[in-house]
Design an enzyme around this catalytic site. Structure first.
Site, mmCIF file in Angstrom:
data_model
loop_
_atom_site.group_PDB
_atom_site.id
_atom_site.type_symbol
_atom_site.label_atom_id
_atom_site.label_comp_id
_atom_site.label_asym_id
_atom_site.label_seq_id
_atom_site.Cartn_x
_atom_site.Cartn_y
_atom_site.Cartn_z
ATOM 1 N N GLU A 65 0.818 -1.208 0.000
ATOM 2 C CA GLU A 65 0.000 0.000 0.000
ATOM 3 C C GLU A 65 0.857 1.264 0.000
ATOM 4 O O GLU A 65 0.532 2.248 -0.672
ATOM 5 C CB GLU A 65 -0.921 0.004 1.223
ATOM 6 N N PRO A 268 12.497 -14.358 0.379
ATOM 7 C CA PRO A 268 11.317 -14.554 1.235
ATOM 8 C C PRO A 268 10.619 -13.245 1.567
ATOM 9 O O PRO A 268 11.259 -12.195 1.687
ATOM 10 C CB PRO A 268 11.903 -15.211 2.489
ATOM 11 N N GLY A 310 14.551 -4.336 0.583
ATOM 12 C CA GLY A 310 14.723 -3.318 -0.437
ATOM 13 C C GLY A 310 15.542 -3.748 -1.633
ATOM 14 O O GLY A 310 15.972 -2.893 -2.410
ATOM 15 N N GLU A 311 15.763 -5.052 -1.811
ATOM 16 C CA GLU A 311 16.570 -5.509 -2.937
ATOM 17 C C GLU A 311 15.799 -6.378 -3.925
ATOM 18 O O GLU A 311 16.399 -7.039 -4.781
ATOM 19 C CB GLU A 311 17.805 -6.269 -2.443
ATOM 20 N N ASN A 335 1.928 -9.234 -5.309
ATOM 21 C CA ASN A 335 1.764 -8.341 -6.448
ATOM 22 C C ASN A 335 2.788 -8.644 -7.554
ATOM 23 O O ASN A 335 3.990 -8.506 -7.334
ATOM 24 C CB ASN A 335 1.928 -6.905 -5.939
ATOM 25 N N PRO A 336 2.334 -8.999 -8.769
ATOM 26 C CA PRO A 336 3.268 -9.314 -9.855
ATOM 27 C C PRO A 336 3.607 -8.119 -10.739
ATOM 28 O O PRO A 336 4.334 -8.276 -11.730
ATOM 29 C CB PRO A 336 2.491 -10.353 -10.667
#
Length: 431
Positions: A65, A268, A310-311, A335-336
């Protein structure tokens, strides 16, 4: 209990529980679910000063979000607002710290208790409040509305299951939705459900997530990993949940005879699980390396666990074949859109209820492939590895589809601009 009196009961209960929030937050912090250094923010105590001028407060629950709000953040800054973005999770705070532009500030959202909300509002004094998706917190909505601050719900969604739950409390939900000035829904179905529950002004705009830029990647880190991997066949299992790593290992072992140099990269959803996943891989007879320990990808490495925050943009760029987690062993899917924007062939399981629209578009037009289990996953990976034309076609379709589905940001800004202009005239005290 009548649903009409549920709201005051909820507000009273939250007020009574507020004094115990310190223990609650401390326990969460001990488990890594709160940032100990910033717990004051969860009780409405700001850790940064309020900037001068108009301020738009945007709130999203977690990573997805919060990232979906990024297109609006930039547009509001361009309109002269400073933007305050609040979320409720440690991971979202770390990722937004990397991706928020100049002119935007992140804070943890205060708990939904009247004293904390009032303290937060006293400090930040927002001129506009924008909520993402389904973040309808009663005390927050009531407090903001009481100060005549315009409230807009963007990217709004309401699943059939949530709709049925809210229908059991019609007085409660209609009282809350009635305080929201404008609801901009992801789809016509979402808009219809919100209208039935009592939202006074609703429009179907589209999904902001299609407008979010692909996640960034550090070029030096990308070059280093690409050098370590070389020409090996590689696939990424992204945002996996417990149980899915074992399925990934099964797929890897099924493919190993045909592709002895195959590399499986696992990212993960909850990075703290990294060491456990490595142990699970080793128990399955696979040689694994853990990114957080600085372990390199060696020629003998079969599984590489990217347990960092963040990677994802880095991992998505290592391969054009991406399996999206929480879809085989979890519920709801992940989400793809981000890997699709980078031109990836998307694989996913059957449990995609949170992203039915995007997966429906990708599946129907050849940008994604659904798999039922580890054996089906292995078969589809083999097909993509051995048929470059299929891989290229699937990846190109995924990029094209998500590109064509964008545009919600422009529609939301148009609705907001007209609405804000009206508010300046009719409710100048809010500005």
């Amino acid at each position: 209990m009548s649903s009409a009196v549920f709201l005051p009961v909820y507000r009273a209960a939250a007020r009574g529980l507020a004094p115990f929030s310190g223990v609650f937050l401390w326990r969460r912090g001990r488990n890594g679910k709160e940032d100990i250094k910033r717990i004051g923010e969860r009780r409405g105590r700001a850790s940064q000063p309020r900037p001068q001028g108009r301020l738009a407060w945007l709130h999203g629950a977690s990573v997805g979000e919060g990232l979906a709000l990024l297109p609006l953040v930039g547009r509001l800054i361009a309109k002269g607002f400073h933007v305050l973005v609040t979320t409720g999770t440690v991971t979202s705070a770390r990722i937004l710290a990397q991706r928020l532009p100049e002119g935007a500030t992140h804070q943890f959202a205060p708990l939904d208790a009247p004293a904390f909300i009032e303290r937060f509002l006293d400090h930040w004094r927002p001129d506009l409040f924008i909520l993402a998706e389904s973040e309808i917190w009663p005390n927050t909505i009531c407090a903001v509305h009481a100060r005549n601050i315009p409230i807009t719900l963007v990217n709004a969604r309401l699943s059939p299951r949530s709709f049925e739950r809210w229908r059991r409390l019609p007085g409660f939900i209609s009282a809350l939705l009635g305080k929201i000035d404008l609801c901009l829904a992801q789809s016509r179905d979402d808009a219809a459900r919100l209208l039935q529950l009592g939202a006074p002004r609703v429009d179907a705009i589209g999904n902001l997530k299609y407008d979010v830029d692909a996640p960034p990647a550090d070029p030096a880190r990308l070059d280093e990993l690409a050098r370590q991997i070389g020409p090996r066949p590689i696939w990424i299992a992204a945002s996996t949940h417990p149980g899915e790593e074992a399925l990934a290992f099964q797929a890897h072992k099924a493919l190993a005879a045909r592709f002895p140099r195959l590399l499986t990269v696992l990212a993960p959803r909850h990075p703290h699980r990294g060491p456990d996943i490595v142990a699970e891989a080793e128990a399955a007879g696979l040689e694994a390396a853990l990114r957080s320990r600085g372990e390199p990808i060696r020629p003998s490495t079969q599984v590489y666990v990217g347990d960092t925050i963040g990677e994802l943009g880095l991992f998505y760029r290592l391969s054009s074949v991406i399996f999206m987690g929480k879809s085989l062993a979890g519920e709801g899917g992940q989400n793809p859109i981000e890997p699709a924007k980078l031109g990836s062939a998307i694989l996913h399981g059957p449990h995609i209820g949170n992203f039915l629209d995007v997966y429906g578009a990708l599946d129907s037009q050849g940008g994604a492939i659904r798999v039922a289990d580890a054996n089906a996953l292995a078969r589809q990976l083999e097909a993509l590895f051995t048929d470059p034309a299929l891989l290229r076609r699937t990846a190109e379709e995924s990029r094209r589809i998500v590109g064509e589905l964008g545009g919600a940001t422009d529609k939301i800004m148009l609705a907001l601009e007209h609405y804000i202009a009206h508010m300046i005239v009719s409710r100048p005290e809010a500005f």
